[in-house]
Design an enzyme around this catalytic site. Structure first.
Site, mmCIF file in Angstrom:
data_model
loop_
_atom_site.group_PDB
_atom_site.id
_atom_site.type_symbol
_atom_site.label_atom_id
_atom_site.label_comp_id
_atom_site.label_asym_id
_atom_site.label_seq_id
_atom_site.Cartn_x
_atom_site.Cartn_y
_atom_site.Cartn_z
ATOM 1 N N LYS A 5 7.293 121.533 1.086
ATOM 2 C CA LYS A 5 7.874 120.466 1.172
ATOM 3 C C LYS A 5 6.890 119.398 1.894
ATOM 4 O O LYS A 5 7.423 117.972 1.823
ATOM 5 C CB LYS A 5 9.228 120.393 1.833
ATOM 6 C CG LYS A 5 10.386 121.161 0.714
ATOM 7 C CD LYS A 5 11.527 121.049 1.255
ATOM 8 C CE LYS A 5 12.404 121.776 0.280
ATOM 9 N NZ LYS A 5 12.513 123.449 0.387
HETATM 10 C C1 LIG Z 1 13.124 123.916 -0.623
HETATM 11 C C2 LIG Z 1 12.455 125.496 -0.731
HETATM 12 C C3 LIG Z 1 12.644 126.075 -1.957
HETATM 13 C C4 LIG Z 1 13.473 125.478 -3.104
HETATM 14 O O1 LIG Z 1 12.751 124.490 -3.684
HETATM 15 P P1 LIG Z 1 13.216 123.494 -4.742
HETATM 16 O O2 LIG Z 1 12.598 122.328 -5.126
HETATM 17 O O3 LIG Z 1 14.702 122.904 -4.014
HETATM 18 O O4 LIG Z 1 13.854 124.277 -6.090
HETATM 19 C C5 LIG Z 1 12.141 127.427 -2.066
HETATM 20 N N1 LIG Z 1 11.551 127.794 -0.975
HETATM 21 C C6 LIG Z 1 11.327 127.106 0.224
HETATM 22 C C7 LIG Z 1 10.637 128.092 1.107
HETATM 23 C C8 LIG Z 1 11.992 126.033 0.205
HETATM 24 O O5 LIG Z 1 11.887 125.276 1.235
#
Ligand SMILES: *Cc1c(COP(=O)(O)O)cnc(C)c1O
Length: 433
Positions: free
Chosen positions: A107
């Site tokens: 993210k």
């Molecule tokens: C947010 C997150 C996900 C899921 O991603 P999405 O875009 O919401 O499908 C998977 N793994 C981790 C470690 C995350 O932080």
């Protein structure tokens, strides 16, 4: 480029409007009105380009009409100040390590890009403060808070479910101070998401303060996630392993995988995708039945994927013109219990030496079980295993080395605002700010 709402009741928006609003006024998600294909010569030489060069080409296709080239290039290069290597785990399975950024999760890419783009728009606009509301199941909060930390003209409110994020995750957004406020909600992630969505729809609040979202619904967070799919392809092509490439994405709100699907629509030669779920199997069930039936999320050890009504499902439907058959042709699904996730972390560590985090474990397992002869798989390793220290150490009965970046966060003092899950309470709080 204009952006339309998936609900089609709101007017078209410019990029600037779509980024500041986050969600369209009809509660739909913004979609770019065109998805440009990248030319053949780009893919012919992609293995000779750097991550930043590749990302800039992709960014230009989305944002080039709306952001001057030098500024966009600067935003892209500044965002991607870390590598995203594809690391071999077995002969036909590679891990795309997305955890080398400041908060050790994928993210960081979208959050850093969005902070920089929003900062650019606010500087253009003048002085008015913008308030970013973000609901987190764990990693969004830290990525967004750190991406926006100290950015002038922006205040960030991070809403997270009490007791449902790991200590390390919590420290990454409750210890920062400055322009970051952490709000601990007495509920689950979906309650946090509902509070944020209600706030955007509330007339009094919108008259009182300028609100925007930094969840994966925001196009400025969502679209940059396409960058690393192209870079993954480039790395695999260099290895001579890109002919039948399968990409597997551990999925919760489905922003990450949807960005990959956008990449495929731009011409990225990925054979197929797999959406790996934990026990929150709403998308998996949709693939089997053709019916989308959201339900309350259940808590799992892959907590960033505990989502019962994935926001970006609306974008997938839109991208495939609501054709269940076309969606199934490009994407398959898997769903794993906590027990299966534990078994995968333990087995993979013992047999390959590679340490998975609980989310990446779903991705790895889906490839280990689902690759056809001739296919090579890349799974997205979405966070560093040390972010889930107790869980992972409990599984492997061994110490996990904590990266220095994470240790720094652990030293800080936690500060938060306790909140019920009632919208009235949250509204009253915001009106006092
Ligand atoms: C947010 C997150 C996900 C899921 O991603 P999405 O875009 O919401 O499908 C998977 N793994 C981790 C470690 C995350 O932080």
């Amino acid at each position: 480029m204009k952006y339309y709402s998936t609900n089609r009741q709101a007017p078209m928006a410019t990029l600037h409007e779509a980024v500041v609003k986050g969600l369209a006024s009809d509660k739909g998600l913004y979609m770019p009105e065109a998805i440009k294909s990248l030319p053949k010569d780009f893919f012919d030489e992609i293995e000779n380009l750097s991550f930043q060069e590749i990302a800039y080409r992709v960014a230009d296709a989305f944002f080039g009409e709306d952001v001057p080239a030098d500024i966009l290039k600067h935003i892209v290069y500044d965002t991607l100040s870390f590598d995203v290597p594809a690391v071999r785990v077995t002969d036909n399975i590679y891990s795309l390590e997305l955890f080398h950024g400041p908060t050790l999760a994928f993210k960081d890419v979208g959050a850093r890009f969005m902070a920089r783009l929003l900062g650019y728009f606010i500087r253009q606009e003048g002085k008015e403060q913008v308030n970013v509301l973000v609901a987190t199941s764990g990693d969004t909060g830290s990525a967004v808070a750190n991406g926006f930390l100290g950015v002038e003209g922006i205040h960030v409110y991070v809403l997270y479910p009490k007791g449902k994020v790991s200590d390390i995750q919590e420290k990454q957004f409750t210890t920062l101070g400055q322009n970051i406020t952490a709000i601990e909600v007495d509920g689950v992630f979906d309650d946090c998401q509902a509070l944020v969505k209600n706030a955007f729809m509330d007339k009094d609040l919108n008259a009182h303060m300028k609100l925007t979202s930094a969840n994966s619904i925001n196009v400025a967070r969502f679209l940059p996630q396409a960058f690393y799919y192209f870079y993954a392809y480039a790395q695999m092509k260099k290895e001579g392993k890109a002919d039948e490439l399968v990409i597997c994405v551990p999925s919760g709100n489905f922003g990450n995988i949807t960005a990959g699907l956008f990449g495929k629509h731009m011409g990225l030669p990925v054979k197929r995708f797999i959406a790996a779920n934990n026990r929150n199997d709403i998308f998996y069930n949709y693939l089997q039945t053709g019916t989308y039936a959201p339900k309350a999320s259940v808590a799992t050890i892959a907590n960033a994927m505990d989502v019962g009504d994935p926001s970006n499902f609306a974008r997938i439907i839109e991208l495939y013109h609501n054709s269940h058959a076309d969606i199934k042709a490009d994407i398959s699904g898997t769903t794993y219990t906590d027990e299966q996730i534990r078994e995968t972390v333990s087995h993979t560590y013992a047999h390959t030496g590679y340490l998975l985090d609980p989310h990446g474990a779903c991705g790895y397992r889906a490839l280990a079980e689902g690759l056809q002869p001739g296919e090579v798989g890349v799974f997205l390793e979405t966070a560093h295993p040390a972010k889930f220290l107790d869980t992972v150490e409990g599984i492997i009965h061994d110490k996990v080395e904590i990266p220095a970046k994470l240790q720094e966060f652990m030293k800080g003092t936690k500060q938060n605002v306790p909140m019920s899950k009632q919208f009235a309470d949250f509204k009253e709080y915001l009106l006092r700010q």
